[in-house]
Design a protein around this motif. Sequence first.
Motif, mmCIF file in Angstrom:
data_model
loop_
_atom_site.group_PDB
_atom_site.id
_atom_site.type_symbol
_atom_site.label_atom_id
_atom_site.label_comp_id
_atom_site.label_asym_id
_atom_site.label_seq_id
_atom_site.Cartn_x
_atom_site.Cartn_y
_atom_site.Cartn_z
ATOM 1 N N ILE A 360 0.839 -1.208 0.000
ATOM 2 C CA ILE A 360 0.000 0.000 0.000
ATOM 3 C C ILE A 360 0.876 1.260 0.000
ATOM 4 O O ILE A 360 0.603 2.237 -0.700
ATOM 5 N N LEU A 361 1.959 1.224 0.760
ATOM 6 C CA LEU A 361 2.847 2.395 0.837
ATOM 7 C C LEU A 361 3.529 2.678 -0.505
ATOM 8 O O LEU A 361 4.066 3.756 -0.724
ATOM 9 N N GLY A 362 3.537 1.666 -1.385
ATOM 10 C CA GLY A 362 4.150 1.839 -2.709
ATOM 11 C C GLY A 362 5.382 0.973 -2.920
ATOM 12 O O GLY A 362 6.057 1.076 -3.935
ATOM 13 N N GLY A 363 5.667 0.094 -1.936
ATOM 14 C CA GLY A 363 6.886 -0.719 -1.997
ATOM 15 C C GLY A 363 6.792 -1.961 -2.859
ATOM 16 O O GLY A 363 7.797 -2.627 -3.089
ATOM 17 N N GLY A 364 5.578 -2.295 -3.314
ATOM 18 C CA GLY A 364 5.424 -3.510 -4.139
ATOM 19 C C GLY A 364 4.657 -3.202 -5.403
ATOM 20 O O GLY A 364 4.227 -2.063 -5.622
ATOM 21 N N ARG A 365 4.493 -4.225 -6.236
ATOM 22 C CA ARG A 365 3.787 -4.039 -7.513
ATOM 23 C C ARG A 365 2.385 -4.622 -7.445
ATOM 24 O O ARG A 365 2.224 -5.770 -7.063
ATOM 25 N N GLU A 366 1.396 -3.823 -7.847
ATOM 26 C CA GLU A 366 0.036 -4.366 -7.965
ATOM 27 C C GLU A 366 -0.087 -5.044 -9.324
ATOM 28 O O GLU A 366 -0.763 -6.040 -9.483
ATOM 29 N N LYS A 368 2.244 -5.788 -13.249
ATOM 30 C CA LYS A 368 3.611 -5.873 -13.781
ATOM 31 C C LYS A 368 4.182 -4.507 -14.132
ATOM 32 O O LYS A 368 5.375 -4.285 -14.121
ATOM 33 N N GLU A 369 3.261 -3.564 -14.478
ATOM 34 C CA GLU A 369 3.711 -2.248 -14.944
ATOM 35 C C GLU A 369 3.971 -1.258 -13.794
ATOM 36 O O GLU A 369 4.533 -0.195 -14.009
ATOM 37 N N SER A 370 3.540 -1.589 -12.575
ATOM 38 C CA SER A 370 3.671 -0.636 -11.457
ATOM 39 C C SER A 370 5.121 -0.231 -11.247
ATOM 40 O O SER A 370 6.032 -1.047 -11.395
ATOM 41 N N VAL A 371 5.297 1.041 -10.864
ATOM 42 C CA VAL A 371 6.649 1.514 -10.530
ATOM 43 C C VAL A 371 6.769 1.499 -9.003
ATOM 44 O O VAL A 371 5.912 2.009 -8.288
ATOM 45 N N ILE A 372 7.831 0.880 -8.535
ATOM 46 C CA ILE A 372 8.028 0.720 -7.091
ATOM 47 C C ILE A 372 8.656 1.958 -6.468
ATOM 48 O O ILE A 372 9.546 2.563 -7.051
ATOM 49 N N ASP A 373 8.182 2.318 -5.270
ATOM 50 C CA ASP A 373 8.858 3.353 -4.471
ATOM 51 C C ASP A 373 9.836 2.603 -3.557
ATOM 52 O O ASP A 373 9.434 1.928 -2.603
ATOM 53 N N LEU A 374 11.113 2.716 -3.883
ATOM 54 C CA LEU A 374 12.127 1.925 -3.169
ATOM 55 C C LEU A 374 12.318 2.373 -1.716
ATOM 56 O O LEU A 374 12.836 1.637 -0.888
ATOM 57 N N SER A 375 11.882 3.600 -1.404
ATOM 58 C CA SER A 375 12.227 4.170 -0.093
ATOM 59 C C SER A 375 11.276 3.770 1.034
ATOM 60 O O SER A 375 11.645 3.841 2.198
ATOM 61 N N VAL A 376 10.053 3.367 0.695
ATOM 62 C CA VAL A 376 9.039 3.166 1.747
ATOM 63 C C VAL A 376 9.082 1.773 2.353
ATOM 64 O O VAL A 376 9.701 0.864 1.800
#
Length: 434
Positions: A360-366, A368-376
């Motif tokens: 949810i924070l953005g650390g994974g992919r929903e 295949k195209e999702s861009v990951i937020d590496l910091s969260v």
Amino acid sequence: MRMYDLIMKKRNGGKLTKDEIYFMINGYTQGKVPDYQMSAMMMAIYFVGMDEEETLHLTMAMAQSGDMLDLSAIEGIKVDKHSTGGVGDKTSLTLTPMVAACGVKIAKMSGRGLGHTGGTIDKLESFAGFSTEISTDQFIKNVNEIGISIMGQTKDLAPADKKLYALRDVTATVDNMSLIASSIMSKKLAAGADAIVLDVKAGSGAFMKQEADAFALAEEMLRIGKNAGRNMMAVVSDMDQPLGNAVGNALEVKEAIATLKGEGPEDFTKLCKALGSCMLVLGGVAKDEKEAESLIEQVIKNGKALDKLAEFIKAQGGDKEMVYHPELLPKANMIAEVKAEAEGYIQKIVCDEVGICSLILGGGRETKESVIDLSVGIILEKKVGDYVKPGDVLAYIHYNDEEKKDVCKKRLQEAYVIGDLTAEKKNVILGMLK
Ligand code: URA
């Protein structure tokens, strides 16, 4: 041969021959066997099962459906490792440099993640400039020169499994022991290592929820590997709570670095040493696990394990300064505390919930195209068995978005189950199999 007859044979409890299995897998890979017939076959296998011989043929047929990597240009024994995955599982990041620093050659193919956090490749991309898109020649050269390289899975690695796994995923036929074991092992065998160490997870955050099923899967995969002529060992490990304290890409990298310096969480360190010991034994540099463990402790103490990570990151275009200065890794803008509302012992941490919060924070992919937020991500301050009072910090959320943080705060509070009973701290190693 007709696919219809094979489906009928399996449905009626029969055993498929080697030729029949190759006919089915080759036909499916080439698009001659349609999805609907393969779905029916998967369901028949799900109910009837496959014996040892059929499972081996299925594995080999899938492994041979694409390129079989030839690693003979690398001198010495090449050892690979596979984990069935879970929340906070960053073992590859620590384990591979640790083992390479002890003299075992690591030639590994890894993937990106779809789910909770990224896969090993996503996590490694926390190092600015790092890339796994290297040619096979470069991959082999790096392993020969520095003892370690990780490349992205090529498109042509076990394509039959790729197609079949996608089909199983939407036809409720994933959770069959023979099908899981053959799927994982087909990719491992195609990736070309001489020896393979498996980390099979058991618990609420794993594929195998029950310990007995995890042991059975480990045994099945060991059998396949040995029948295919590989040296094999397996560790069954706990995934009833996240592994270590960090969940989230760059946060996991920082924890992996700390562990290489001997400053990692106890459970994660223990698992890395156990898996690493198996790799050193199979790699022929230690006569038993005890000797292997002392070699690992030496490379942690003398800094060689950390230096090996830096060498590996640099060789694949990454900024090695980040290894020695992890504060340079991607960092979230804000940190929030999740506090206990009750007094007592942590009975349980619902593993999947922690993973979902990272997503949810953005650390994974929903997708295949999702861009990951590496910091969260999340840092767990308390684990199962710890005693807490109201107001004590259970976890920290590293975030860039207030709304997402609020959702996660609530979910994390609920993921921690606090009660009066003293809860035992579980050993992360549930067993070792050879
Ligand atoms: N992982 C795989 O690669 N295949 C399965 O079938 C299950 C997990």
